[in-house]
Scaffold this motif. Structure first.
Motif, PDB file in Angstrom:
ATOM      1  N   UNK A 144      -2.136 -11.142  -1.987  1.00 52.05           N
ATOM      2  CA  UNK A 144      -1.560 -10.293  -2.743  1.00 52.05           C
ATOM      3  C   UNK A 144      -1.014  -9.799  -4.149  1.00 52.05           C
ATOM      4  N   UNK A 145      -1.690 -11.086  -4.959  1.00 51.23           N
ATOM      5  CA  UNK A 145      -1.519  -9.683  -6.359  1.00 51.23           C
ATOM      6  C   UNK A 145      -2.956  -9.408  -6.842  1.00 51.23           C
ATOM      7  N   UNK A 177      -4.337  -0.766  -7.792  1.00 51.78           N
ATOM      8  CA  UNK A 177      -4.296  -0.153  -9.930  1.00 51.78           C
ATOM      9  C   UNK A 177      -2.820   0.324  -9.663  1.00 51.78           C
ATOM     10  N   UNK A 178      -1.672  -1.169  -9.000  1.00 52.53           N
ATOM     11  CA  UNK A 178      -0.066  -0.248  -9.126  1.00 52.53           C
ATOM     12  C   UNK A 178       0.042  -1.262 -10.250  1.00 52.53           C
ATOM     13  N   UNK A 186       0.508  -1.087  -0.478  1.00 51.55           N
ATOM     14  CA  UNK A 186       0.222  -0.251  -0.300  1.00 51.55           C
ATOM     15  C   UNK A 186       0.571   1.455  -0.615  1.00 51.55           C
ATOM     16  N   UNK A 187       2.102   1.211   0.431  1.00 51.53           N
ATOM     17  CA  UNK A 187       3.150   2.183   0.665  1.00 51.53           C
ATOM     18  C   UNK A 187       4.271   2.192  -0.596  1.00 51.53           C
ATOM     19  N   UNK A 188       3.935   1.016  -1.618  1.00 54.13           N
ATOM     20  CA  UNK A 188       5.285   1.381  -2.671  1.00 54.13           C
ATOM     21  C   UNK A 188       4.416   2.131  -3.965  1.00 54.13           C
ATOM     22  N   UNK A 189       5.463   1.780  -4.952  1.00 55.50           N
ATOM     23  CA  UNK A 189       4.862   2.710  -6.349  1.00 55.50           C
ATOM     24  C   UNK A 189       4.702   1.552  -7.630  1.00 55.50           C
TER      25      UNK A 189
END
Length: 274
Positions: free
Chosen positions: A239-240, A247-248, A223-226
């Motif tokens: 997790x996928x 929408x990462x 949730x805190x990754x780009x």
């Protein structure tokens, strides 16, 4: 980021070969930074200094100018010790996060009977915060921070919430590699509380506050990754699905690319695309 604008990559690894035995994660921890450096990018690489790492054989030595900070977890001051070693064949340095309470035991995540260490959650907190504090002291501004292995999963939270206004990290993007190393065991019940730091509140980590386990730790990281890289075939489907909900950008698992070494180019392009 625009093509060619990514110049500095910080690798935050749970395992690097040859300091730990050769595994899927430790081989990437070893060869990915070398491949990225050979593509004319600056790199820094970090991992925990587990007690099973032979300091004399691997020529680890303490970096006095970086050591000496304390990290407070659950009201206890923990000294942060930084060590460094070189993989001379690759011309890369590895920084090690050390602390006597957390990383001197001879095992990595489980005791000799296979029991998951009760303080693994605190060890993940210490590792993530220790890396960020050390990079600040290095005065080295990473364009991308690539987290690999579950013990790195709190770093995206700290970067995006507690350190977001620090000029060293203002523009840093986080790439998260997910592997099949997600712990099935629960972390200590107070891991969520212990993770609170700076301006981070319980509302920022709802999954960890609900239940501190490997899946919810990974959800916190996502949730805190780009961007997310699927590093193993066996990443839990949940997790996928979570990445899709958010929408990462996701780089799918590619066994052939890992086998051939092409993954280095794929990962490099992924960094540039964020």
């Amino acid at each position: 980021m625009a093509e060619g604008s990514v110049k500095r990559i910080l690798f935050v690894n749970s395992e690097i070969y040859p300091y730990l035995p050769e595994t899927e994660i430790s081989k990437i921890g070893r060869y990915l930074p070398q491949g990225i450096q050979e593509r004319h990018k600056e790199i820094r690489s970090f991992m925990p200094r587990y007690g099973c790492i032979n300091e004399r054989r691997n020529q680890l030595h303490e970096v006095i100018r970086l050591s000496g900070m304390n990290i407070i977890i659950s009201d206890v001051d923990r000294p942060l010790i930084i060590k460094v070693a070189s993989i001379s064949s690759a011309r890369i340095q590895v920084y090690f996060i050390d602390n006597e309470d957390y990383f001197r035991r001879k095992q990595v995540f489980r005791d000799d009977n296979g029991n998951f260490f009760e303080d693994n959650g605190e060890r993940a907190i210490f590792f993530a915060r220790g890396v960020l504090e050390t990079v600040k002291k290095l005065r080295w501004t990473p364009d991308v921070i690539h987290c690999q292995g579950w013990i790195s999963h709190l770093l995206p939270l700290y970067l995006k919430k507690a350190y977001k206004d620090d000029p060293i990290f203002t523009n840093s993007k986080v790439v998260l590699s997910l592997y099949d190393d997600i712990p099935s065991e629960k972390l200590a019940a107070d891991t969520g509380e212990a993770a609170l730091f700076g301006n981070i509140t319980a509302a920022d980590i709802p999954w960890l506050m609900t239940e501190a386990d490997g899946i919810n730790l990974a959800k916190t990281a996502i949730s805190y990754s780009d961007g997310v890289i699927m590093g193993s075939e066996g990443v839990p489907a949940e997790l996928g699905d979570f990445c899709s909900e958010l929408k990462l950008p996701v780089l799918p698992f590619d066994a052939n690319a890992l086998e051939s070494g092409k993954y280095v180019e794929d990962y490099d392009n992924f960094y540039d695309s964020l």
